[in-house]
Write a protein that holds these residues in place. Sequence first.
Motif, PDB file in Angstrom:
ATOM      1  N   PRO A  87      26.110  52.223   7.394  1.00 60.49           N
ATOM      2  CA  PRO A  87      26.028  50.833   6.919  1.00 60.49           C
ATOM      3  C   PRO A  87      26.690  50.655   5.549  1.00 60.49           C
ATOM      4  N   ASP A  88      27.347  49.527   5.360  1.00 60.31           N
ATOM      5  CA  ASP A  88      28.010  49.239   4.083  1.00 60.31           C
ATOM      6  C   ASP A  88      27.002  48.789   3.047  1.00 60.31           C
ATOM      7  N   LEU A  89      27.315  49.079   1.815  1.00 57.29           N
ATOM      8  CA  LEU A  89      26.492  48.588   0.711  1.00 57.29           C
ATOM      9  C   LEU A  89      26.702  47.093   0.526  1.00 57.29           C
ATOM     10  N   PRO A  90      25.706  46.417  -0.008  1.00 60.29           N
ATOM     11  CA  PRO A  90      25.877  44.997  -0.315  1.00 60.29           C
ATOM     12  C   PRO A  90      26.732  44.847  -1.568  1.00 60.29           C
ATOM     13  N   ALA A  91      27.321  43.683  -1.727  1.00 56.61           N
ATOM     14  CA  ALA A  91      28.134  43.410  -2.917  1.00 56.61           C
ATOM     15  C   ALA A  91      27.603  42.167  -3.607  1.00 56.61           C
TER      16      ALA A  91
ATOM     17  N   SER B  28      33.309  49.466 -14.162  1.00 54.62           N
ATOM     18  CA  SER B  28      32.199  48.526 -14.267  1.00 54.62           C
ATOM     19  C   SER B  28      31.886  47.904 -12.910  1.00 54.62           C
ATOM     20  N   GLU B  29      30.673  48.085 -12.469  1.00 59.88           N
ATOM     21  CA  GLU B  29      30.232  47.487 -11.228  1.00 59.88           C
ATOM     22  C   GLU B  29      30.147  45.970 -11.372  1.00 59.88           C
ATOM     23  N   ALA B  30      29.970  45.522 -12.589  1.00 59.39           N
ATOM     24  CA  ALA B  30      29.757  44.089 -12.816  1.00 59.39           C
ATOM     25  C   ALA B  30      31.046  43.281 -12.677  1.00 59.39           C
ATOM     26  N   LEU B  31      32.177  43.903 -13.024  1.00 63.72           N
ATOM     27  CA  LEU B  31      33.463  43.223 -12.852  1.00 63.72           C
ATOM     28  C   LEU B  31      33.903  43.431 -11.414  1.00 63.72           C
ATOM     29  N   PRO B  32      33.952  42.378 -10.632  1.00 65.48           N
ATOM     30  CA  PRO B  32      34.131  42.566  -9.192  1.00 65.48           C
ATOM     31  C   PRO B  32      35.584  42.783  -8.771  1.00 65.48           C
ATOM     32  N   TRP B  33      36.228  43.751  -9.393  1.00 71.26           N
ATOM     33  CA  TRP B  33      37.584  44.103  -8.956  1.00 71.26           C
ATOM     34  C   TRP B  33      37.676  45.608  -8.932  1.00 71.26           C
ATOM     35  N   SER B  34      38.513  46.107  -8.077  1.00 69.76           N
ATOM     36  CA  SER B  34      38.565  47.548  -7.884  1.00 69.76           C
ATOM     37  C   SER B  34      39.312  48.247  -9.011  1.00 69.76           C
ATOM     38  N   GLY B  35      40.076  47.480  -9.778  1.00 73.75           N
ATOM     39  CA  GLY B  35      40.874  48.091 -10.830  1.00 73.75           C
ATOM     40  C   GLY B  35      42.169  48.640 -10.285  1.00 73.75           C
ATOM     41  N   ASN B  36      42.723  47.974  -9.283  1.00 62.94           N
ATOM     42  CA  ASN B  36      43.987  48.460  -8.721  1.00 62.94           C
ATOM     43  C   ASN B  36      45.171  47.979  -9.551  1.00 62.94           C
ATOM     44  N   PRO B  90      27.000  32.893  -8.223  1.00 56.26           N
ATOM     45  CA  PRO B  90      27.203  34.278  -7.802  1.00 56.26           C
ATOM     46  C   PRO B  90      27.226  34.352  -6.283  1.00 56.26           C
ATOM     47  N   ALA B  91      27.795  35.416  -5.760  1.00 54.23           N
ATOM     48  CA  ALA B  91      27.852  35.608  -4.311  1.00 54.23           C
ATOM     49  C   ALA B  91      27.243  36.955  -3.971  1.00 54.23           C
ATOM     50  N   PHE B  92      26.333  36.915  -3.037  1.00 51.24           N
ATOM     51  CA  PHE B  92      25.722  38.157  -2.571  1.00 51.24           C
ATOM     52  C   PHE B  92      26.083  38.329  -1.116  1.00 51.24           C
ATOM     53  N   ARG B  93      26.833  39.360  -0.817  1.00 52.35           N
ATOM     54  CA  ARG B  93      27.158  39.579   0.590  1.00 52.35           C
ATOM     55  C   ARG B  93      26.672  40.931   1.050  1.00 52.35           C
ATOM     56  N   ALA B  94      25.840  40.888   2.070  1.00 56.08           N
ATOM     57  CA  ALA B  94      25.230  42.101   2.584  1.00 56.08           C
ATOM     58  C   ALA B  94      25.601  42.237   4.056  1.00 56.08           C
ATOM     59  N   PRO B  95      26.631  43.048   4.343  1.00 52.71           N
ATOM     60  CA  PRO B  95      27.064  43.239   5.726  1.00 52.71           C
ATOM     61  C   PRO B  95      25.931  43.717   6.627  1.00 52.71           C
ATOM     62  N   ILE B  96      24.901  44.295   6.022  1.00 50.89           N
ATOM     63  CA  ILE B  96      23.766  44.738   6.833  1.00 50.89           C
ATOM     64  C   ILE B  96      23.143  43.567   7.578  1.00 50.89           C
ATOM     65  N   PHE B  97      23.224  42.388   7.005  1.00 52.53           N
ATOM     66  CA  PHE B  97      22.668  41.209   7.658  1.00 52.53           C
ATOM     67  C   PHE B  97      23.317  41.002   9.026  1.00 52.53           C
ATOM     68  N   ASN B 154      25.592  45.074 -17.741  1.00 56.38           N
ATOM     69  CA  ASN B 154      25.759  46.368 -17.094  1.00 56.38           C
ATOM     70  C   ASN B 154      24.492  46.881 -16.444  1.00 56.38           C
ATOM     71  N   ASP B 155      23.354  46.361 -16.875  1.00 57.36           N
ATOM     72  CA  ASP B 155      22.110  46.750 -16.221  1.00 57.36           C
ATOM     73  C   ASP B 155      21.886  45.987 -14.927  1.00 57.36           C
ATOM     74  N   ARG B 156      22.569  44.873 -14.797  1.00 53.49           N
ATOM     75  CA  ARG B 156      22.258  43.975 -13.687  1.00 53.49           C
ATOM     76  C   ARG B 156      22.545  44.561 -12.291  1.00 53.49           C
ATOM     77  N   PRO B 157      23.722  45.153 -12.056  1.00 55.44           N
ATOM     78  CA  PRO B 157      24.002  45.614 -10.695  1.00 55.44           C
ATOM     79  C   PRO B 157      22.936  46.557 -10.146  1.00 55.44           C
ATOM     80  N   ALA B 158      22.509  47.520 -10.927  1.00 53.42           N
ATOM     81  CA  ALA B 158      21.492  48.450 -10.438  1.00 53.42           C
ATOM     82  C   ALA B 158      20.224  47.694 -10.073  1.00 53.42           C
TER      83      ALA B 158
END
Lengths: 197, 197
Positions: A87-91, B28-36, B90-97, B154-158
């Motif tokens: 399963p994928d992690l949520p984002a 940073s998990e908080a910045l929603p880009w992969s850093g490519n 904010p957007a929360f996407r959980a593929p598990i759903f 930075n504490d928020r994602p966890a």
Amino acid sequence: MSIEFAILALLSSGPHSGYDLKKLFSESEALPWSGNNNQIYRSLVALHRSGLTDQDIQQPAEGPARKLYTLTPAGREALREWLTSEPDLPAFRAPIFARLIGSDLLTDEELDQLLSRYDEELRLKVIGLEELARRGRRIELGSERQRLIWQRINDRPAAVYRSEQEWVAELRWALARLQTSAPSLPRRQESGEGVGR
Amino acid sequence: MSIEFAILALLSSGPHSGYDLKKLFSESEALPWSGNNNQIYRSLVALHRSGLTDQDIQQPAEGPARKLYTLTPAGREALREWLTSEPDLPAFRAPIFARLIGSDLLTDEELDQLLSRYDEELRLKVIGLEELARRGRRIELGSERQRLIWQRINDRPAAVYRSEQEWVAELRWALARLQTSAPSLPRRQESGEGVGR
DNA sequence: CGCGACATGTAAGCCGTTACATGATTGC
DNA sequence: GCAATCATGTAACGGCTTACATGTCGCG
């Protein structure tokens, strides 16, 4: 993950048309797709070509034709395979974070205003979701188990928004405390305007 | 919102090279880009062409050249404008759903396994984030206020991952309760229809 | 007679990703 | 000699979005 698996998942509860799916996607905050036609109809064609769905064209005496899609055994198998894979992690992405990182350009008041507006938008969103939940029609669910799951899923987004509100409240509180504890450091003198350069 | 504003925000704390930014994004998990690279270097060129940044090419005696970017007054103004515009939700996407929606193809055991694996991945992710936070180098922050903000961000994602874990735990508990309360109902097999009840 | 819901599709484009490509420096 | 890190870029591609396009039906 692409939308195709999500479509397979929705089809597992019974036959649906593209239009049905479109509405399910756009009315559910939990399904992270806008419900735009382009993806849905293309995906349905692709799934059908791959033999994962059956297509049942219904032509009512007077009315627009609709195409009902059903899972084939191969489709059910593909869905099962996906379900049992890793399963994928949520984002969670909060663009407000990026703003806050650049917020040293703002006065204390402007920063608090930004957070206040954010809080207000979150509040409205939660209200909107609750409203939608009240009068939202539901998918036909066979089992008690599935109804329970669907309900938990649909309650989740509002809970996430509310937790974001709490985070904002705590941040504002911490910021206010910082201000009072270091009152007269000439951080930025602002009386009304004049910060522009 | 595009990555360009995020770059402006990061540049507000001082000059950075593309490589710097790349690492900030990817660490940073908080910045929603992969850093490519693709996005970052292109964006830097675009920002520079628009006059929002200055480019300072540094050529050390022995070593690879690096281009340091700084905000111009126009860049600061663009950032300020963005900061004071309507903040995005904010957007929360959980593929598990999506998986859970199709999960009526699974037995109770398989479903619990899926949730258990999900929980395990969440746990590992949180551990990874904490590890990263421990040995992660930080951006140079000028003000106390900015340090506070950066820390909260930075504490928020966890925290979000942990709240997802709680959600999973509650769901599993509810599912288990459902099982014991209706112990020997013949569970739906793969082609099943209308379990009734 | 127009509007909203039903119903199916297409076009253009943005944003983001992985992978490819190059080259210097530091350290084992 | 080889791997990791520093440093800058390009190519190919895929997913998702908005907007466009078409047509029927029921209702006020």
